[in-house]
Design an enzyme around this catalytic site. Structure first.
Site, short mmCIF file in Angstrom:
data_model
loop_
_atom_site.label_atom_id
_atom_site.label_comp_id
_atom_site.label_asym_id
_atom_site.label_seq_id
_atom_site.Cartn_x
_atom_site.Cartn_y
_atom_site.Cartn_z
N CYS A 121 28.47 71.47 52.87
CA CYS A 121 28.14 71.13 54.42
C CYS A 121 27.14 69.76 54.38
O CYS A 121 27.03 69.09 55.17
CB CYS A 121 27.34 72.07 55.13
SG CYS A 121 28.25 73.49 55.15
N HIS A 253 23.98 68.94 60.79
CA HIS A 253 25.00 69.74 60.44
C HIS A 253 25.24 70.70 61.37
O HIS A 253 24.44 71.39 61.88
CB HIS A 253 25.03 70.31 59.38
CG HIS A 253 25.92 71.38 58.70
ND1 HIS A 253 27.25 71.40 58.98
CD2 HIS A 253 25.61 72.53 58.22
CE1 HIS A 253 27.85 72.53 58.52
NE2 HIS A 253 26.75 73.39 58.20
N ASN A 284 31.95 75.53 62.70
CA ASN A 284 31.26 74.93 61.67
C ASN A 284 32.36 74.34 60.78
O ASN A 284 32.94 75.14 59.85
CB ASN A 284 30.57 75.96 60.87
CG ASN A 284 29.79 75.27 59.61
OD1 ASN A 284 30.18 74.27 58.93
ND2 ASN A 284 28.93 76.16 59.05
#
Length: 328
Positions: A121, A253, A284
């Site tokens: 990520c 993020h 996500n």
């Protein structure tokens, strides 16, 4: 005899942004037909209402190419002006060729440097940090940075702790030379002691035809992100010489809205700072989340070209990276 070095340039910036999202929209209600949960529970715990999954004819290559084409078109560059391609992904289960090489071929780029980054990520911010250094050092003039994931295909749909989290998409930017500072110093690092907190099954193991699945110890990740990472976000502002009241946009993020809320409290950002909440309709998307969120804010008009933004990614490794940038 002295060696001639590459001619350097003083600054670099983001020239453009492009994104592509999986075509299938999966609501919490549909998700709860696969796992024992509820729309209310998922929303309260994460902020997610919908996520985007790739269809059968979409994969990391098609999504990455689509995002890259938008970024190239918006930059006004010709394909042959792209000197390097950096792709951050954990969704490319092939040792070689790299996802970067495959995407470069699909884009028709003649001879770019091409390699992949495995930083989960945080990968897009890692890529921006590398690209900024390459441009300023004269190693490349224009670097295409892509974050792309198809995590739905590596998610155990029977695991109610992770099944509703992940999504599929790609985001791309082009980093090039600038007469004025456009990318602040990268703040990056890792916590190797927690390398096993987020993992993907070893692809060499015989899983009876099942793909390798993602596993995550959510509580440990949440604690790490809301304490240690919040401090790193402030460091990215400090190293760029930007005070909280001078920031226009915050793009963390898109892991969890509660993590974002905690970081906002730590950073003490003014109420008029635009904060990305792209997770609500996207979920996500790991390496793709920061560039997709950036594109969404620019396209909606919530953010504007030339504004100052703090971006930061964090995830499996455990790794992190962030910097203060001028929006393309």
């Amino acid at each position: 005899m002295p060696i001639t070095t590459s001619p350097s340039v003083p600054h670099a910036r983001l020239l453009s942004i492009g994104g592509a999202r999986g075509s299938r929209v999966v609501t919490n209600d549909e998700m709860c037909q696969m796992i024992e949960s509820s729309d209310e529970w998922i929303t309260q715990r994460t902020g997610i209402k919908e996520r985007r999954w790739a269809t059968e004819d979409e994969d990391a290559t098609t999504l990455g190419v689509a995002a890259a084409r938008k970024a190239i078109a918006r930059s006004g560059l010709a394909p042959e002006e792209i000197d390097a391609v950096l792709v951050s992904t954990i969704s490319h289960f092939q040792q070689t060729p790299s996802q970067a090489s495959i995407i470069a071929e699909q884009l028709g780029l003649p001879s770019p440097a091409a390699f992949d980054i495995s930083a989960a990520c945080a990968g897009f911010c890692y890529g921006v940090g590398l690209a900024e250094g390459m441009v300023r050092a004269g190693q490349a003039r224009h670097v295409l940075v892509i974050g792309v994931e198809v995590l739905s295909r590596y998610t155990d749909m029977s695991d109610r702790s992770t099944a509703f989290l992940f999504s599929d998409g790609a985001g791309a930017t082009i980093v090039g030379p600038s007469e004025t500072p456009g990318i602040g110093p990268v703040v990056w690092g890792s916590d190797p002691s927690q390398s096993q907190v987020i993992t993907i099954d070893d692809w060499r193991e015989d899983r009876g035809g099942e793909p390798p699945y993602i596993h995550m110890e959510g509580r440990q990740v949440f604690k790490w992100a809301t304490t240690f990472i919040a401090t790193q976000a402030r460091e990215a502002l400090d190293r760029a010489g930007v005070a909280p009241e001078e920031l226009d946009v915050f793009i963390p993020h898109q892991a969890n809205n509660r993590i974002t809320d905690s970081m906002l409290r730590h950073l003490k950002l003014p109420s008029d700072v635009v904060v990305s909440r792209d997770i609500v309709g996207m979920g996500n998307s790991s390496a793709a989340s920061v560039p997709l969120a950036m594109e969404a804010l620019l396209e909606s008009g919530e953010a504007s070209s030339g504004q100052t933004a703090l971006i930061i990614g964090f995830g499996a490794g455990l790794v992190f990276a962030g910097q203060t940038v001028i929006l393309p």
